[in-house]
Design a protein around this motif. Structure first.
Motif, PDB file in Angstrom:
ATOM      1  N   SER A 223       0.829  -1.196   0.000  1.00 43.63           N
ATOM      2  CA  SER A 223       0.000   0.000   0.000  1.00 43.63           C
ATOM      3  C   SER A 223       0.868   1.253   0.000  1.00 43.63           C
ATOM      4  N   MET A 224       0.275   2.346  -0.435  1.00 48.32           N
ATOM      5  CA  MET A 224       0.948   3.643  -0.419  1.00 48.32           C
ATOM      6  C   MET A 224      -0.086   4.695  -0.036  1.00 48.32           C
ATOM      7  N   ILE A 225       0.393   5.831   0.407  1.00 54.43           N
ATOM      8  CA  ILE A 225      -0.522   6.925   0.743  1.00 54.43           C
ATOM      9  C   ILE A 225      -0.202   8.092  -0.189  1.00 54.43           C
ATOM     10  N   ASN A 226      -1.207   8.575  -0.890  1.00 53.61           N
ATOM     11  CA  ASN A 226      -0.899   9.609  -1.879  1.00 53.61           C
ATOM     12  C   ASN A 226      -0.842  11.002  -1.259  1.00 53.61           C
ATOM     13  N   VAL A 227      -0.554  11.983  -2.082  1.00 55.46           N
ATOM     14  CA  VAL A 227      -0.328  13.341  -1.556  1.00 55.46           C
ATOM     15  C   VAL A 227      -1.535  13.928  -0.848  1.00 55.46           C
ATOM     16  N   THR A 228      -2.730  13.412  -1.150  1.00 53.12           N
ATOM     17  CA  THR A 228      -3.907  13.957  -0.474  1.00 53.12           C
ATOM     18  C   THR A 228      -4.206  13.234   0.824  1.00 53.12           C
ATOM     19  N   GLY A 229      -3.489  12.134   1.079  1.00 54.83           N
ATOM     20  CA  GLY A 229      -3.749  11.373   2.299  1.00 54.83           C
ATOM     21  C   GLY A 229      -4.599  10.142   2.051  1.00 54.83           C
ATOM     22  N   ARG A 230      -4.568   9.646   0.831  1.00 56.37           N
ATOM     23  CA  ARG A 230      -5.400   8.500   0.469  1.00 56.37           C
ATOM     24  C   ARG A 230      -4.567   7.226   0.425  1.00 56.37           C
ATOM     25  N   LEU A 231      -5.060   6.203   1.113  1.00 58.17           N
ATOM     26  CA  LEU A 231      -4.370   4.912   1.141  1.00 58.17           C
ATOM     27  C   LEU A 231      -4.822   4.082  -0.050  1.00 58.17           C
ATOM     28  N   GLN A 232      -3.868   3.623  -0.852  1.00 60.01           N
ATOM     29  CA  GLN A 232      -4.219   2.866  -2.044  1.00 60.01           C
ATOM     30  C   GLN A 232      -3.330   1.633  -2.147  1.00 60.01           C
ATOM     31  N   ARG A 233      -3.811   0.660  -2.939  1.00 60.55           N
ATOM     32  CA  ARG A 233      -3.071  -0.597  -3.015  1.00 60.55           C
ATOM     33  C   ARG A 233      -2.422  -0.791  -4.379  1.00 60.55           C
ATOM     34  N   LEU A 234      -1.179  -1.287  -4.277  1.00 60.11           N
ATOM     35  CA  LEU A 234      -0.416  -1.656  -5.456  1.00 60.11           C
ATOM     36  C   LEU A 234      -0.526  -3.168  -5.560  1.00 60.11           C
ATOM     37  N   ASN A 235      -0.872  -3.668  -6.732  1.00 55.52           N
ATOM     38  CA  ASN A 235      -1.016  -5.118  -6.859  1.00 55.52           C
ATOM     39  C   ASN A 235       0.070  -5.694  -7.739  1.00 55.52           C
ATOM     40  N   ARG A 236       0.438  -6.921  -7.433  1.00 56.99           N
ATOM     41  CA  ARG A 236       1.496  -7.563  -8.209  1.00 56.99           C
ATOM     42  C   ARG A 236       0.917  -8.070  -9.521  1.00 56.99           C
ATOM     43  N   ALA A 237       1.511  -7.617 -10.630  1.00 55.57           N
ATOM     44  CA  ALA A 237       1.032  -8.041 -11.948  1.00 55.57           C
ATOM     45  C   ALA A 237       1.959  -9.075 -12.559  1.00 55.57           C
ATOM     46  N   ILE A 238       3.245  -8.959 -12.241  1.00 50.75           N
ATOM     47  CA  ILE A 238       4.230  -9.884 -12.822  1.00 50.75           C
ATOM     48  C   ILE A 238       5.266 -10.246 -11.761  1.00 50.75           C
ATOM     49  N   ASN A 239       6.126 -11.203 -12.076  1.00 52.14           N
ATOM     50  CA  ASN A 239       7.226 -11.590 -11.182  1.00 52.14           C
ATOM     51  C   ASN A 239       8.516 -10.951 -11.666  1.00 52.14           C
ATOM     52  N   PRO A 240       9.441 -10.721 -10.756  1.00 50.71           N
ATOM     53  CA  PRO A 240      10.732 -10.163 -11.174  1.00 50.71           C
ATOM     54  C   PRO A 240      11.467 -11.179 -12.061  1.00 50.71           C
ATOM     55  N   PRO A 241      12.325 -10.684 -12.941  1.00 54.24           N
ATOM     56  CA  PRO A 241      13.005 -11.579 -13.878  1.00 54.24           C
ATOM     57  C   PRO A 241      14.165 -12.332 -13.213  1.00 54.24           C
ATOM     58  N   GLY A 242      14.501 -13.464 -13.782  1.00 53.29           N
ATOM     59  CA  GLY A 242      15.699 -14.201 -13.362  1.00 53.29           C
ATOM     60  C   GLY A 242      15.722 -14.458 -11.867  1.00 53.29           C
ATOM     61  N   GLU A 243      16.857 -14.119 -11.260  1.00 52.66           N
ATOM     62  CA  GLU A 243      17.004 -14.372  -9.832  1.00 52.66           C
ATOM     63  C   GLU A 243      16.651 -13.166  -8.996  1.00 52.66           C
ATOM     64  N   ALA A 244      16.207 -12.141  -9.655  1.00 50.18           N
ATOM     65  CA  ALA A 244      15.815 -10.962  -8.889  1.00 50.18           C
ATOM     66  C   ALA A 244      14.671 -11.341  -7.961  1.00 50.18           C
ATOM     67  N   LEU A 245      14.631 -10.671  -6.793  1.00 48.58           N
ATOM     68  CA  LEU A 245      13.548 -10.912  -5.840  1.00 48.58           C
ATOM     69  C   LEU A 245      12.769  -9.620  -5.657  1.00 48.58           C
ATOM     70  N   THR A 246      11.591  -9.744  -5.083  1.00 44.76           N
ATOM     71  CA  THR A 246      10.865  -8.504  -4.809  1.00 44.76           C
ATOM     72  C   THR A 246      11.540  -7.800  -3.645  1.00 44.76           C
ATOM     73  N   ASN A 247      11.292  -6.515  -3.538  1.00 40.35           N
ATOM     74  CA  ASN A 247      11.862  -5.742  -2.438  1.00 40.35           C
ATOM     75  C   ASN A 247      11.455  -6.367  -1.109  1.00 40.35           C
ATOM     76  N   TRP A 248      10.167  -6.752  -1.101  1.00 37.68           N
ATOM     77  CA  TRP A 248       9.647  -7.388   0.105  1.00 37.68           C
ATOM     78  C   TRP A 248      10.472  -8.611   0.472  1.00 37.68           C
ATOM     79  N   GLU A 249      10.733  -9.474  -0.503  1.00 35.65           N
ATOM     80  CA  GLU A 249      11.475 -10.702  -0.221  1.00 35.65           C
ATOM     81  C   GLU A 249      12.876 -10.388   0.299  1.00 35.65           C
ATOM     82  N   TRP A 250      13.491  -9.406  -0.288  1.00 34.28           N
ATOM     83  CA  TRP A 250      14.835  -9.025   0.178  1.00 34.28           C
ATOM     84  C   TRP A 250      14.805  -8.563   1.621  1.00 34.28           C
ATOM     85  N   LEU A 251      13.858  -7.686   1.922  1.00 39.93           N
ATOM     86  CA  LEU A 251      13.803  -7.144   3.270  1.00 39.93           C
ATOM     87  C   LEU A 251      13.486  -8.241   4.278  1.00 39.93           C
TER      88      LEU A 251
END
Ligand SMILES: Cc1cc2nc3c(=O)[nH]c(=O)nc-3n(C[C@H](O)[C@H](O)[C@H](O)COP(=O)(O)O)c2cc1C
Ligand code: SF4
Ligand code: SF4
Ligand code: SF4
Ligand code: FES
Ligand code: FES
Lengths: 475, 185, 579
Positions: free
Chosen positions: C483-511
C-alpha cells in the motif's frame, strides 16, 4: 395601395395581396431610409414602443402568425418560451439563410426592403427583451449584406436603432453576420453554433432549446425574415384584424415561390388558404408549359413530401367528416398540406411536368442532402451519402430493383433518429418519391444489374461481416 | 472587386484591413470566436482565398487553435483554400435550376475555357480553374432565385435565366468590363 | 394533504428527491437529474454507446444509445389522472426512439431497451457505421476491444447491403509523436476532440470537411503532443487512434489485467497493468473520481520499459576485487545482514526510498531497529505540479514514509546523512531503491568511496550499484504488492502483476530475508505486515491490505488538491458533464 405602381413586367398578379412584398419591384422604390419613412415606415415601431412588451407579444399571439421559415410554429407562442425568471441577456436572430431549395422570398425583402425587416426586428426585440440582434444572412447574398449594413447605419443615425430608440429606454444593436454557404446554418441551432464561430453542428433538443439555451447559452429567439416582417403588419393592423386575413389557424399572407415547369414561375404573395394549388399553377403561374402535363408538385421546399399530379387525398374536415380532395383543389395553407401528408414548409413550390424522369429528380435532391449534411450524426451523415450513391447508380442505368427497397429502408433508418430535422428533410423526398412513383423508379432499374453492380470491396465486406457474425455467435 | 488570384500572405495586411477586422471583432464582445466567419470574409475579400497563413493569422487574432479555424474554413464551400479564377462562376446545381438547364450551362462554361469537368468532385475538388486563371467554376446549391432559373453567380453578381446559350456573351461582358477597368488604370 | 395521495409512489420518491422510472417493465427509483443511460446501467442493463462519455460533454451524435421511451399521457383539461394498482400512471409510448445519453429521468418515465423499435434503431446505426468502415479487423490493434466490432456482432445484420464505393480517407496519419490516426476507421464520435478541448485544454484536434467526408485531424504544423494525449487512444471506441508504443505488440485478448496504481508521483493515479508472461505491454488509467478521474499522463503510462531493459538486474552481485560477480541471493543477503549487524553503533545508515510501499518501509524500519541503526533518510523528489494530475512530489509514498518514520525535514535529514558520510562518521550504508549518485540524492562518487561497506537494493544496474559491495537485484512497481498513501492522504493498493526476472527478488522478499538473517521474526507476507502496521496506527486500525477498496480510502486530508479532479467537480456541479 392603388397609388403603388410596379415595374413594367413585374406587376403582381391580381389575385395577390401584397403586404410583405408591397415594395418589391415597386416603381421609384429604393432602400433608403427616407424612402421608407416617406411611405409611412417606422410608424409601427413607434406604436409598439408605446405599448408594453407583453402587449406586443399578446398581439402577435392573437394574430395567429405562424413562422414562415419552415415549421410553421406560432410566433407569439415561441416568444413566451423565454424562461420567466431569466436574468441573462436575450438575443434575437433573424434567420436570413434562405437555403431550402425552391425558396426565394427573403432574398427580395433583403435586397429591396431592408427597413421593413429592421422595423419588424426592432418590434420583436422590444417584445422579447433583446438588446442585441443578429441577421444571419447567407454568404451568397453579398449585396444584401451591404444594403442591410447601410440601412442599419442610417437607422442608427435616425435613432431608430442604437441607444434609447426614439427617446425611450429601449436600445437595440443589430449586427449583420454572414454565413459561408451551408444549408444547415438555416437550422436554428446550427445557425447559433455557426454564429458562435464553431462548425454549424445542430444541438440536441432537449436540452438546448434556443428560447432557453441559445446563443452563448442565453435565451434566443430565431425567426425567419418573412416572419419578422409580418410582425410589423400585425402591429399595424392589430392582432385580431390580422387574424382575419387568410383562413382560421392559417392567418395572414405568405409568399409562395413557384419554380419548375410552369409558364410563369416567380413569387406570389397570397392570403394563406385562400388559393388552391390548381389556381396557383393554372391561373397565377399561367399553367404548365405548352403540351405538358402536371406530374408532381413539391409544395413546401425540397424537404416537403412530393405530391402526385393525379392524386386524390382523403382529409378530415374540422367537423369530423372526411372528403376527397384532388391535388389541384388543395388550399395552400399549413394544415391542409399537412393533412395531405406533406407540408407548407418554406413556401417553395416546385412544379414538375411529365417530361421529367423521377429518378433524375430524386437523384438531384439526394445530391443536395448528401452535400449539405453536416455529418455530425451517424444516420444522416452515412445515410444521405448512401442514398445519393444509390440514385447515382440508378440514373446511370446501374440500378437494381432491390435498390428501391434499400433506399426506402435507409430513409426509414434516418427519419426520427437524428439530431436535427435535416434527417427528416433528407428522408422525406426519398420516402415520398418511392411511395408515389415506385413503378417508375423500379422501371429505371434492371434485374441484370444485380449481378454486375457490386464492387469487389463490397463483396469482400459482405463475406467478412457474415463470417464475423458467425464467429461472434460461436464465441 | 474581383478576387485577387495572386497568392499572398495575409501577414502583410494593409492597415485599413487590420482596422476593419478590429472593428469586426469589437462587435462580438461576448466572444471573439464569433467573429471568425466575418474575419475570414474580410481576408477572402482581400486575397481571394484563405491560405494556411490566413488560417494561422485568424486563429492568432481570435485566440484560437488553428485547427478550430480550419474546422470552419473547410466546412463551408463559401471559403476557398486555394486561389480561384478572376471570374468565379457558381452555377446552381439544385433541382429548379437543373431542370432549367444549369448542368448544360456548367458544361458550356467548361467547354469555353477548356476545363475538364470530370475532375470535379463536390467535396474533394469542388473548384476547377482554367489554365489561364481567368475563370473558375463551381457548383453551388440552391441560390434562392429558383423562379428565375438557371441561376449563376459570377463573383458577387447573381445572374438569372442564364442558359447555356448565354454563357459566351456573359463571359464577353465581364471581359469587356475588366478591359475597361484595366484601361482606366 | 389526504393520506391516500401522499402514498403515491411519485410523492414518496419526490420526498427524497427521486423519481420513478419503469425500465423493461420494472419500476426503479433514481435521483432527479440522472441521465437515462446511467439509470439503465444502474438497473443492471447496458446500453451500447459510442459518443457518450461521462467525463465529457454530450453531443448525442452517434445515435447508438437510442431506447424506446414513454410518458404518462397528457391529461385533457379537467380530467382526473387514473393510477394503476401500484399507483403509477399508464405510459404512452412514443413512436420515435430517444437517445438515452442526453435524456434525463423524469417521474413515471417508461423505458424499453429491448423492443423491436430499439433493435431496429441499433441495427440501423450499426449498418450506417459499417457502411464506409474498412475491413481492417485482422490488422487492427483495436480488435478484441473494439466497440464497433463488438456491437457489429451483437447488433449488426451480418451481411451488408452497402455495395457502393467506400469513402477513402487518410490512413496511417502521423498526428503526434505517440499516436497514429486512421481516418477510415474513425466513426466521428468526437470523444477525442472533446477530451482535448475540455480536459487537456489543448484543443489541437478537429474535424475538417463535412458530411460523409468529415475527417479528423490536427492543423498542419500542430501536433497532438500533449502529455495527456494518449487518453484519446483509450477513449476512442474504435481503432482510429492507436498508441505507437503498443501498436502491433500483442493482441489484447492475450493480456492479463491487474488493477494497480502509478508510482511516478504522489498522486497515485489508478491504473490497469496489462501483462503477459511476466512482461508489461501497456498501462492504462483506471477510473477513480477522487484521484485521476479516467485519465493519466503519457509520461507516466509509458514509463515501464526500463523494467524489461538492458539495465535490469537479473541476479545479485558481490564485489570480488575490482569487479562484481553474481551470487546466490542468500549469500548476498547474508553479507549485507552481517555488515549491518556488525557495524559499530552510530556508523551504519539506511536510505529508504519513498517509492517503497508502506509494508516494505515497515520492514525496513524493523531491520533498522534490529541492527540498531538510527540514521535513516529518504530522498525527496520535488518537481513541478502540472496543473492536471502530476503532483509536485514525484515520490509515490512520501506520506507513508512520514507516517512510518515520523514527521521530519526530509531534505535536512538527507543532508546530514551526506555530511556524516563525508565526515567518515557513517561507514556502512544500505540504500533501498535509491541511486545515491542521482542528482536528487546528491551523493558523489567520492562520498561512496569513503564507505567501508555499501549495499544497493535496486532493480537497475546504476552508478550506486557499480560502487556497491553487494548489489541486491530488486523489483519494480508491477512486481510489488502493498500500500501507499498519496499526496492527499489516500491509502491505495499496489497489486502484483508480474514476477521479477531471473534471480531478482521482490523488495519485500529481500527485506524479509535480511530481517531473517538478523534473527528477527518475519511477517508471513505483505498482508501480515500491513496488519502489524495497522495495529500501530489508529487511522488504519480496521483495515487489512485486501480490504483496501480498489479505489483506495481517504485516511486523512493533507489539504493538497488535484487540479484536474477539482475542475471535474466544478463541471459536474455546473451540469456540463455527468461525472
Ligand atoms: C435543415 C433545416 C434548414 C432550415 N433552413 C431554414 C432557412 O434557410 N431559413 C429559415 O428561416 N428557416 C430555416 N429552417 C427553420 C429554422 O430552424 C427555424 O425553425 C426558423 O428559422 C424559425 O423561424 P420561424 O419560426 O419564423 O419560421 C430550417 C430548418 C431545418 C431543419
Ligand atoms: S441530422 Fe444531419 S444535418 Fe442534422 S445534425 Fe445530424 S448530420 Fe447534421
Ligand atoms: S476499428 Fe474495430 S471494426 Fe474497425 S477495423 Fe479496427 S477492430 Fe475492426
Ligand atoms: S478518432 Fe476515435 S475518438 Fe476520435 S472521433 Fe474518431 S472514433 Fe471518435
Ligand atoms: S434551385 Fe437554383 S436557385 Fe434555387
Ligand atoms: S451515446 Fe452517442 S448518442 Fe447517445
Amino acid at each position: 395601395m392603388d397609388s403603388i405602381r410596379y415595374i413594367a413586367g413585374k406587376e403582381p398578379h391580381p389575385r395577390e395581396r401584397r403586404m410583405i412584398f408591397r415594395n418589391v419591384d415597386r416603381e421609384g422604390w429604393d432602400t433608403r431610409f427616407a424612402t421608407y419613412v416617406a411611405d409611412g415606415g417606422y410608424l409601427e415601431l413607434r406604436k409598439a414602443l408605446a405599448m408594453k412588451p407583453a402587449e406586443v407579444t399578446a398581439e402577435v399571439r392573437t394574430s395567429g402568425l405562424r413562422g414562415r421559415g419552415g415549421a410553421g410554429f406560432p410566433t407569439g407562442v415561441k416568444w413566451t418560451f423565454i424562461p420567466p425568471d431569466n436574468t441573462k441577456p436575450v438575443y434575437l436572430i433573424c434567420n436570413a439563410d434562405e437555403s431550402e431549395p425552391g425558396t426565394f422570398k427573403d432574398r427580395y425583402i433583403l435586397h429591396q426592403d431592408p427597413h421593413q425587416l429592421l422595423e419588424g426586428m426592432a418590434i420583436a426585440a422590444y417584445a422579447v427583451g433583446a438588446r442585441k440582434a443578429f441577421i444571419y444572412i447567407r454568404e451568397e447574398f453579398p449585396d444584401a449584406a451591404r444594403i442591410l449594413e447601410e440601412a442599419i447605419d442610417e437607422a442608427v443615425r435616425e435613432n431608430i436603432l442604437g441607444e434609447n430608440i426614439l427617446g425611450t429606454e429601449f436600445s437595440l444593436e443589430i449586427i449583420v453576420h454572414r454565413g459561408a454557404g451551408a444549408y444547415i446554418c438555416g437550422e436554428e441551432t446550427g445557425l447559433i453554433e455557426s454564429l458562435e464561430g464553431k462548425r454549424p453542428y445542430p444541438r440536441i433538443k432537449p436540452p438546448y432549446f434556443p428560447a432557453a439555451l441559445g446563443l452563448w447559452m442565453c435565451p434566443t429567439i430565431v425567426n425567419n425574415v418573412e416572419t419578422l416582417c409580418h410582425v410589423k403588419h400585425v402591429i399595424a393592423m392589430g392582432g385580431s384584424e390580422y387574424a382575419a386575413v387568410g383562413t382560421r389557424n392559417n392567418s395572414g399572407t405568405r409568399i409562395l415561390c413557384v419554380s419548375g415547369d410552369v409558364v410563369k414561375p416567380g413569387y406570389y404573395e397570397i392570403e394563406v388558404g385562400r388559393m388552391t394549388l390548381g389556381e396557383l399553377i393554372d391561373d397565377v403561374c399561367g399553367g404548365m408549359r405548352p403540351g405538358r402535363a402536371l406530374k408532381a408538385v413539391i409544395p413546401g421546399g425540397s424537404s416537403s413530401k412530393v405530391l402526385r399530379g393525379d392524386e386524390t387525398f382523403t382529409i378530415r374536415t374540422p367537423d369530423g367528416a372526411s372528403s376527397g380532395l384532388a391535388l389541384r383543389d388543395i388550399p395552400l395553407d399549413f394544415d391542409t398540406l399537412a393533412a395531405c401528408g406533406s407540408m407548407a414548409g418554406s413556401g417553395g413550390v416546385i412544379v414538375i411536368d411529365d417530361s421529367r424522369s423521377i429518378s433524375w429528380v430524386l437523384n438531384n435532391i439526394n445530391a443536395f442532402y448528401a452535400h449539405e449534411s453536416c455529418g455530425q450524426c451517424t444516420p444522416c451523415r452515412e445515410g444521405a451519402l448512401w442514398m445519393r450513391k444509390i440514385t447515382d447508380r440508378v440514373v446511370e442505368g446501374r440500378g437494381t430493383p432491390t435498390d428501391i427497397d434499400t433506399l426506402l429502408s435507409i430513409a426509414g433508418q434516418i427519419e426520427g433518429r437524428t439530431i436535427c430535422a435535416f434527417g427528416e428533410a433528407c428522408a422525406w423526398p426519398t420516402q415520398s418519391f418511392i411511395h408515389k412513383f415506385r413503378d417508375e423508379l423500379t422501371g429505371a432499374t434492371s434485374e441484370d444489374n444485380a449481378a454486375k453492380a457490386s464492387n469487389p470491396e463490397a463483396v469482400a465486406q459482405r463475406r467478412y461481416l457474415a463470417e464475423a457474425a458467425a464467429a461472434g455467435s460461436a464465441r | 472587386m474581383p478576387p485577387n488570384p495572386k497568392p499572398a500572405t495575409p501577414l502583410d495586411l494593409p492597415d485599413e484591413l487590420r482596422q476593419k477586422i478590429d472593428a469586426i471583432v469589437s462587435r462580438y464582445p461576448e466572444s471573439p470566436r464569433a467573429a471568425v466567419l466575418m474575419v475570414l470574409h474580410s481576408l477572402q475579400g482581400r486575397f481571394g482565398y484563405i491560405s494556411e497563413d490566413g488560417i494561422r493569422w485568424t486563429a492568432e487574432r481570435l485566440g484560437l487553435e488553428p485547427v478550430k479555424v480550419l474546422e470552419v474554413v473547410s466546412f463551408y464551400p463559401g471559403f476557398h483554400q486555394h486561389p480561384v479564377g478572376r471570374l468565379h462562376f457558381r452555377v446552381c446545381r439544385t433541382l429548379s435550376c437543373a431542370m432549367a438547364g444549369s448542368i448544360e450551362l456548367m458544361e458550356k462554361l467548361c467547354e469555353l475555357k477548356g476545363i475538364d469537368i470530370k475532375a470535379m468532385h463536390g467535396h474533394r475538388n469542388p473548384v476547377l480553374v482554367s489554365d489561364d486563371g481567368e475563370v473558375s467554376v463551381e457548383y453551388a446549391e440552391c441560390l434562392a432565385a429558383c423562379g428565375f432559373a438557371p441561376v449563376c453567380m459570377v463573383n458577387h453578381d447573381t445572374h438569372e435565366h442564364l442558359t447555356a446559350d448565354k454563357a459566351a456573351d456573359l463571359l464577353g461582358q465581364y471581359r469587356a468590363k475588366s478591359g475597361e477597368t484595366s484601361a482606366a488604370h | 394533504m389526504p393520506v391516500e395521495e401522499a402514498l403515491l409512489p411519485k410523492d414518496l420518491a419526490a420526498a427524497e428527491g427521486m423519481v420513478n422510472v419503469q425500465i423493461n417493465g420494472v419500476w426503479h427509483r433514481f435521483p432527479k437529474g440522472t441521465r437515462l443511460i446511467e439509470a439503465i446501467g444502474k438497473s443492471g442493463d447496458e446500453v451500447p454507446h459510442y459518443c457518450y462519455h461521462p467525463k465529457l460533454s454530450s453531443p448525442g451524435n452517434c445515435r447508438m444509445c437510442m431506447v424506446e421511451i414513454g410518458m404518462p399521457a397528457r391529461l385533457a383539461p379537467g380530467a382526473e389522472p387514473t393510477y394503476d394498482d401500484e399507483g403509477y400512471l399508464p405510459i404512452q409510448w412514443m413512436p420515435r426512439p430517444a437517445i438515452s445519453c442526453a435524456t434525463m429521468v423524469s417521474e413515471n418515465l417508461g423505458v424499453r431497451t429491448k423492443s423491436t423499435l430499439v433493435e431496429e434503431a441499433r441495427h440501423g446505426v450499426m449498418e450506417f457505421l459499417l457502411a464506409n468502415h474498412p475491413l481492417d479487423c485482422p490488422i487492427c490493434d483495436q480488435a478484441g476491444e473494439c466497440r464497433l466490432q463488438e456491437f457489429a456482432v451483437g447488433h449488426g445484420r451480418g451481411g451488408s447491403r452497402f455495395v457502393e464505393q467506400k469513402t477513402k480517407k487518410p490512413k496511417n496519419v502521423d498526428i503526434g509523436p505517440r499516436i497514429r490516426l486512421d481516418d477510415e476507421r474513425c466513426i466521428m464520435c468526437s470523444r477525442c476532440i472533446r477530451f482535448m478541448d475540455e480536459v487537456a485544454m489543448d484543443p489541437v484536434l478537429g474535424f475538417s470537411e463535412r458530411g460523409g467526408y468529415t475527417t479528423l485531424g490536427v492543423h498542419p504544423g500542430r501536433k497532438l503532443d500533449h502529455n495527456y494525449g494518449l487518453n484519446t487512444v483509450d477513449i476512442c471506441p474504435v481503432g482510429a487512434l492507436t498508441c505507437n508504443d503498443f501498436r502491433f505488440q500483442m493482441r489484447v485478448w492475450f493480456l492479463k489485467e491487474t488493477p494497480s496504481i502509478d508510482t511516478n508521483c504522489g498522486t497515485g493515479i489508478n491504473t490497469v497493468i496489462w501483462t503477459r508472461n511476466d512482461q508489461v505491454y501497456r498501462i492504462t488509467p483506471r477510473e477513480n473520481n477522487d484521484v485521476n478521474s479516467c485519465w493519466m499522463p503519457d509520461s507516466h503510462r509509458l514509463n515501464f520499459h526500463y523494467l524489461h531493459g538492458q539495465h535490469r538486474l537479473t541476479s545479485s552481485l558481490v564485489r570480488d576485487g575490482d569487479h562484481h560477480r553474481s551470487a546466490p541471493s542468500h549469500n548476498a543477503a547474508g553479507k549485507v545482514a552481517s555488515a549491518l549487524k556488525s557495524a559499530p553503533k552510530g556508523t551504519a545508515a539506511l536510505v529508504v526510498s519513498s517509492r517503497l510501499t508502506n509494508e516494505e518501509m515497515f520492514l525496513a524500519k524493523r531491520l533498522a531497529e534490529k541492527c540498531g541503526i538510527s540514521a535513516i533518510a529518504t530522498v525527496p523528489r520535488e518537481g513541478e505540479a502540472d496543473d492536471y494530475l502530476v503532483a509536485a512530489d514525484r515520490n509515490p509514498n512520501t506520506q507513508g514514509f512520514l507516517r512510518i518514520f515520523g514527521d521530519q525535514d526530509r531534505a535536512a535529514t538527507l543532508q546530514s546523512l551526506r555530511d556524516d558520510v563525508r565526515s567518515g562518521k557513517i561507514r556502512t550504508l544500505l540504500t533501498l531503491q535509491e541511486d545515491l549518485l542521482a542528482p536528487e540524492a546528491g551523493f558523489t562518487q567520492d562520498d561512496l568511496e569513503k564507505l567501508d561497506f555499501l549495499a544497493s537494493l535496486h532493480l537497475l544496474d546504476n552508478g550506486t550499484a557499480a560502487a556497491a559491495d553487494v548489489v541486491l537485484a530488486g523489483s519494480g512497481f508491477p512486481e510489488n504488492r502493498g500500500s501507499m498513501i498519496n499526496v492527499t492522504g489516500r491509502l491505495q493498493r499496489l497489486n502484483r502483476a508480474i514476477n521479477p526476472p531471473g534471480e531478482a527478488l521482490t523488495n519485500w522478499e529481500w527485506l524479509a530475508t535480511l530481517l531473517r538473517e538478523t534473527g528477527a521474526d518475519v511477517f508471513d507476507g505483505e498482508a501480515a505486515a500491513f496488519k502489524a502496521l495497522a495495529a500501530s496506527d489508529e487511522l488504519w486500525q480496521d483495515l487489512t491490505l485486501a480490504r483496501i477498496p480498489d479505489n483506495g480510502i481517504q485516511l486523512y486530508e493533507t489539504g493538497i488538491k488535484i487540479p484536474l479532479v477539482e475542475r471535474e467537480r466544478e463541471r459536474i456541479a455546473r451540469g456540463e458533464i455527468n461525472g
